[in-house]
Enzyme design. Structure first.
Site: not given
Length: 298
Positions: A243-246
């Site tokens: 989920a980091a990029g989002d």
């Protein structure tokens, strides 16, 4: 300060997440540790991330008529995302099959399903975009729809952010409608035709502002005014990087929409990305504003 308005035009998928000691090699079966099913898709994730980060967020996209679609719509609404204009397409919803190892690295296969049917914007959808402070797009839906949304935003004076993921060749003219480009190194090379991802000049020749995400090394912000700054990551224990990029991109859109200087907005978005990797999953791992602020100020 008024609540910033963010419209996200993008994909919604059901994420099927398998946890294992390591990622399998081609042709290999690895015995897993656990399995999680959670709503995801870059568009839906970024919409939830923006809502949890404090933005008044509207999601424009398409779900299927299956049980996954029901869950996706309910999950978006439950997290405070406006789904008034969410489309339902007869057939399967988008699905992402995600493998995560014990180091938090992942491999992802996406079957677009209903996302492929999201073609052409209605007058109501265009009005949503025109009323927003920031439009946020990605590339898991037809690029014709991405281009149409960006063009509508530019005509209305709405700021535009493109997270050019997944990496692919873009049609001529699309980047001319982008105010801020968010890419990782792979996506940067896809846009510049394989040039060194660290060469920001190649990207700035195409768009006025760029954020290059660098995983555990943080991110880098550059613009045509001469800024080119490495923004360090926040040190946290990593459970899952899915989920980091989002989380980063949704929080960045909110921070820019509420009027923050972009460099400060990138630092704040770094905190959001770092907060997300402490949990396993996609939409369920996205941090709320209090979590982001605690890490940012701490």
């Amino acid at each position: 300060m008024s609540v910033p308005k963010v419209v996200v035009v993008g994909s919604a998928n059901m994420d099927l997440v398998g946890l294992a000691p390591r990622l399998p090699r081609p042709g290999e079966t690895v015995l897993g540790d656990d399995f999680v099913m959670t709503p995801g898709g870059k568009g839906a994730n970024q919409a939830i991330a923006a809502a949890r980060a404090g933005g008044a967020t509207t999601f424009l996209g398409a779900i299927g008529s299956d049980s996954f679609g029901v869950t996706l719509g309910s999950r978006l609404a439950a997290t405070g995302v406006d789904t008034t204009h969410l489309r339902t397409s007869y057939g399967p919803s988008g699905v992402a099959v995600i493998m995560v190892d014990r180091a938090g690295e992942n491999a992802i296969l996406v079957s677009p399903g209903a996302n492929r049917t999201f073609l052409g914007l209605s007058d109501e959808e265009r009005a949503c975009i025109a009323d927003a402070d920031v439009l946020l797009c990605q590339q898991e839906i037809p690029l014709a729809t991405v281009a149409e949304a960006l063009t509508a935003a530019r005509a209305a004076g709405t700021r535009t952010v493109l997270n050019a993921a997944p990496a692919m060749e873009l049609p001529p003219g699309l980047l001319e409608q982008v105010d801020l480009l968010v890419v990782n190194e792979t996506e940067a090379r896809a846009i510049t035709g394989g040039q060194d991802a660290s060469d920001m000049a190649a990207l700035l020749a195409l768009v006025p502002r760029v954020v290059l995400t660098l995983s555990g090394a943080g991110s880098r912000y550059a613009d045509r005014d001469g800024q080119d700054v490495q923004v360090p990551a926040f040190a946290v224990e990593v459970a899952d990087t899915t989920a980091a990029g989002d989380a980063f991109t949704g929080a960045l859109a909110v921070a820019w929409a509420e009027g923050r200087d972009l460099l400060d907005a990138v630092r704040w978005a770094n905190a959001a990305g770092a907060a997300s990797v402490r949990k396993i999953g996609a939409s369920n791992a996205l941090p709320d504003r209090a979590e982001i602020e605690a890490l940012f100020e701490g």
